[in-house]
Design a protein around this motif. Structure first.
Motif, PDB file in Angstrom:
ATOM      1  N   HIS A  42      40.948  30.436  45.579  1.00  0.00           N
ATOM      2  CA  HIS A  42      39.873  31.396  45.813  1.00  0.00           C
ATOM      3  C   HIS A  42      39.806  32.460  44.719  1.00  0.00           C
ATOM      4  O   HIS A  42      38.881  33.254  44.684  1.00  0.00           O
TER       5      HIS A  42
ATOM      6  N   THR B 185      44.825  34.579  41.197  1.00  0.00           N
ATOM      7  CA  THR B 185      45.375  34.722  39.850  1.00  0.00           C
ATOM      8  C   THR B 185      44.313  35.239  38.888  1.00  0.00           C
ATOM      9  O   THR B 185      44.572  36.143  38.086  1.00  0.00           O
TER      10      THR B 185
ATOM     11  N   ASN C 288      34.864  36.876  46.343  1.00  0.00           N
ATOM     12  CA  ASN C 288      34.928  36.471  44.929  1.00  0.00           C
ATOM     13  C   ASN C 288      33.945  35.344  44.598  1.00  0.00           C
ATOM     14  O   ASN C 288      33.385  34.714  45.483  1.00  0.00           O
TER      15      ASN C 288
ATOM     16  N   ASP D  45      29.318  34.980  41.123  1.00  0.00           N
ATOM     17  CA  ASP D  45      28.528  34.484  39.983  1.00  0.00           C
ATOM     18  C   ASP D  45      28.060  33.047  40.215  1.00  0.00           C
ATOM     19  O   ASP D  45      27.144  32.559  39.558  1.00  0.00           O
TER      20      ASP D  45
HETATM   21  P1  GDP Z   1      44.217  31.113  43.098  1.00  0.00           P
HETATM   22  O1  GDP Z   1      44.749  29.777  43.510  1.00  0.00           O
HETATM   23  O2  GDP Z   1      43.724  31.885  44.274  1.00  0.00           O
HETATM   24  O3  GDP Z   1      45.148  31.890  42.258  1.00  0.00           O
HETATM   25  O4  GDP Z   1      42.887  30.817  42.239  1.00  0.00           O
HETATM   26  P2  GDP Z   1      42.705  30.828  40.666  1.00  0.00           P
HETATM   27  O5  GDP Z   1      42.609  32.196  40.142  1.00  0.00           O
HETATM   28  O6  GDP Z   1      43.677  29.913  40.049  1.00  0.00           O
HETATM   29  O7  GDP Z   1      41.226  30.237  40.567  1.00  0.00           O
HETATM   30  C1  GDP Z   1      40.910  28.938  41.003  1.00  0.00           C
HETATM   31  C2  GDP Z   1      39.710  28.436  40.237  1.00  0.00           C
HETATM   32  O8  GDP Z   1      38.561  29.238  40.500  1.00  0.00           O
HETATM   33  C3  GDP Z   1      39.899  28.464  38.717  1.00  0.00           C
HETATM   34  O9  GDP Z   1      39.316  27.332  38.146  1.00  0.00           O
HETATM   35  C4  GDP Z   1      39.156  29.719  38.306  1.00  0.00           C
HETATM   36  O10 GDP Z   1      38.673  29.636  36.990  1.00  0.00           O
HETATM   37  C5  GDP Z   1      38.016  29.758  39.298  1.00  0.00           C
HETATM   38  N1  GDP Z   1      37.550  31.105  39.557  1.00  0.00           N
HETATM   39  C6  GDP Z   1      38.289  32.168  39.940  1.00  0.00           C
HETATM   40  N2  GDP Z   1      37.519  33.258  40.088  1.00  0.00           N
HETATM   41  C7  GDP Z   1      36.261  32.882  39.795  1.00  0.00           C
HETATM   42  C8  GDP Z   1      34.987  33.561  39.768  1.00  0.00           C
HETATM   43  O11 GDP Z   1      34.864  34.759  40.047  1.00  0.00           O
HETATM   44  N3  GDP Z   1      33.899  32.820  39.434  1.00  0.00           N
HETATM   45  C9  GDP Z   1      33.984  31.499  39.121  1.00  0.00           C
HETATM   46  N4  GDP Z   1      32.853  30.874  38.800  1.00  0.00           N
HETATM   47  N5  GDP Z   1      35.159  30.847  39.130  1.00  0.00           N
HETATM   48  C10 GDP Z   1      36.276  31.517  39.453  1.00  0.00           C
END
Ligand code: GDP
Ligand code: MG
Length: 370
Positions: free
Chosen positions: A91, A94, A187, A190
């Protein structure tokens, strides 16, 4: 009584008197066998024989804290809030932590922002915010399991294109159980298929009603990718922190929590600690979990060496004997306590029939014997 004669010290340490006297001379102290020396000098001596390394093990940080005096209101200053980012996998936890880190102009200019020590600080409108850089529930749960209340505010990340998911609900439950206020970051706004209103709707089913719908939950639509509304999210963090009235006394010996720790090939045990109150200094003797030692060096989240760390400041600490666990409490052992501990342990060891150095007599047992 803080003083001890050379003879008593010799007995306690298990080191011959003449060796002690020789070492004292080396340190510029002329002493005879019946001369009294102070705790500081005895500490230095103990350190010469490397006695300070393993002796504090039965003297836990918790026990030290239990003896601590209360703070008085005049000593208390505002401290930065400590924030954890939680939410379902993918989500954007990171990504959000990374983007927030890059909103810090000062950090970007300094160029040294790649350092990962498990926590970092950003400055917003002249105020600092500390982020725990280990997203996920594991760290949070591990720390809570050890009784450490580290987090002041939880940011719950919910992807606007995915909505509330099982780990979102888990995170909500964790934060509620720990009585930590939640700020929701909706989040990925966009994305064309983002439906923030659906997220808000789903959140109400779990007791989080957003302000615009008459509830008390702050929710900010953001994009970790484009950086949209991150400033607003950080402002909300400061707002919630202000309401919490977070304060700590910097003018006392430090205690706090180990955020993460590892064994580094070159540097030995390295622990990232978060100071809860007091000020941690290079040279301080500390215990952390079952490890102990003197703080040899401290490194901040920008990779800079620092000499001090105040409340809510995360630093890497070098100089511990072992690798502590995330969630362990650490506390400074002032010299007198450590000195007494050295003496007590040594006396206990001497009492043992086999005179083996491997004895594990706890302080409690020792006092019963005396
Ligand atoms: P985590 O598992 O919660 O740490 O998620 P990550 O930060 O690794 O993000 C998972 C995926 O979502 C990645 O491919 C990111 O590039 C994408 N992502 C995270 N935030 C955003 C955002 O605000 N917009 C878009 N379009 N993609 C995002
Ligand atoms: Mg991640």
């Amino acid at each position: 009584d803080e003083n001890v004669t050379v003879a008593e010290l010799s007995q306690a340490m298990g080191i011959p008197v003449n060796e002690l006297i020789k070492k004292l001379m080396h340190l510029g102290v002329m002493a005879t066998i019946n001369q009294e020396i102070d705790a500081d000098t005895a500490m230095v001596l103990a350190a010469e024989w490397d006695i300070s390394v393993d002796v504090t093990k039965s003297f836990t940080a918790e026990e030290l804290l239990a003896e601590d005096a209360e703070d008085i209101e005049e000593d208390m200053i505002i401290r930065p809030p400590v924030v954890t980012v939680m939410g379902h996998v993918d989500h954007g936890k990171t990504s959000l932590l990374d983007s927030i880190r890059h909103t810090d102009v000062i950090a970007s200019e300094a160029g040294g922002i790649t350092q990962h020590i498990g926590a970092y600080q950003v400055e917003v409108q002249g105020k600092k915010i500390t982020f725990l850089d280990t997203p996920g529930h594991e760290a949070f749960t591990a720390m809570r399991a050890r009784g450490a209340k580290v987090t002041d505010i939880a940011i719950l990340v919910v992807a606007a294109d995915d909505g509330v998911m099982p780990q979102t609900i888990e995170a909500i439950n964790h934060a509620k159980a720990a009585e930590v206020p939640i700020i929701v970051a909706i989040n990925k706004i966009d994305k064309p298929d983002a439906t923030p209103d659906r997220v808000k709707q789903e959140l109400t089913e779990h007791g989080l009603v957003v302000e615009e719908w008459g509830g008390e939950t702050i929710a900010v639509p953001v994009s970790a990718k484009t950086g949209q509304n991150l400033d607003q999210l950080l402002e909300m963090v400061l707002l919630v922190a202000e309401v919490q009235d977070l304060k700590a006394n910097p003018n006392r010996t430090a205690h706090g929590t180990v955020i993460e720790a590892k064994l580094d090939k070159g540097r030995g045990p390295v622990a990232t600690v978060l100071v809860a109150r007091g000020t941690l200094n290079v040279g301080d003797a500390i215990t952390a979990g079952t490890s102990s030692g003197k703080v040899r060096a401290m490194i901040d989240d920008r990779g800079r060496r620092v000499k001090k760390a105040g409340p809510s400041m995360p630093v890497e600490v070098l100089g511990l004997s072992d690798v502590p666990h995330a969630g362990d409490t650490f506390a400074v052992v002032d010299d007198e306590k450590l000195f007494k501990q050295v003496i007590a342990e040594r006396m206990a060891k001497r009492r043992e029939e086999d005179h083996r150095r491997t004895s594990k007599v706890s302080l409690d047992d020792l006092f019963k014997q005396i």
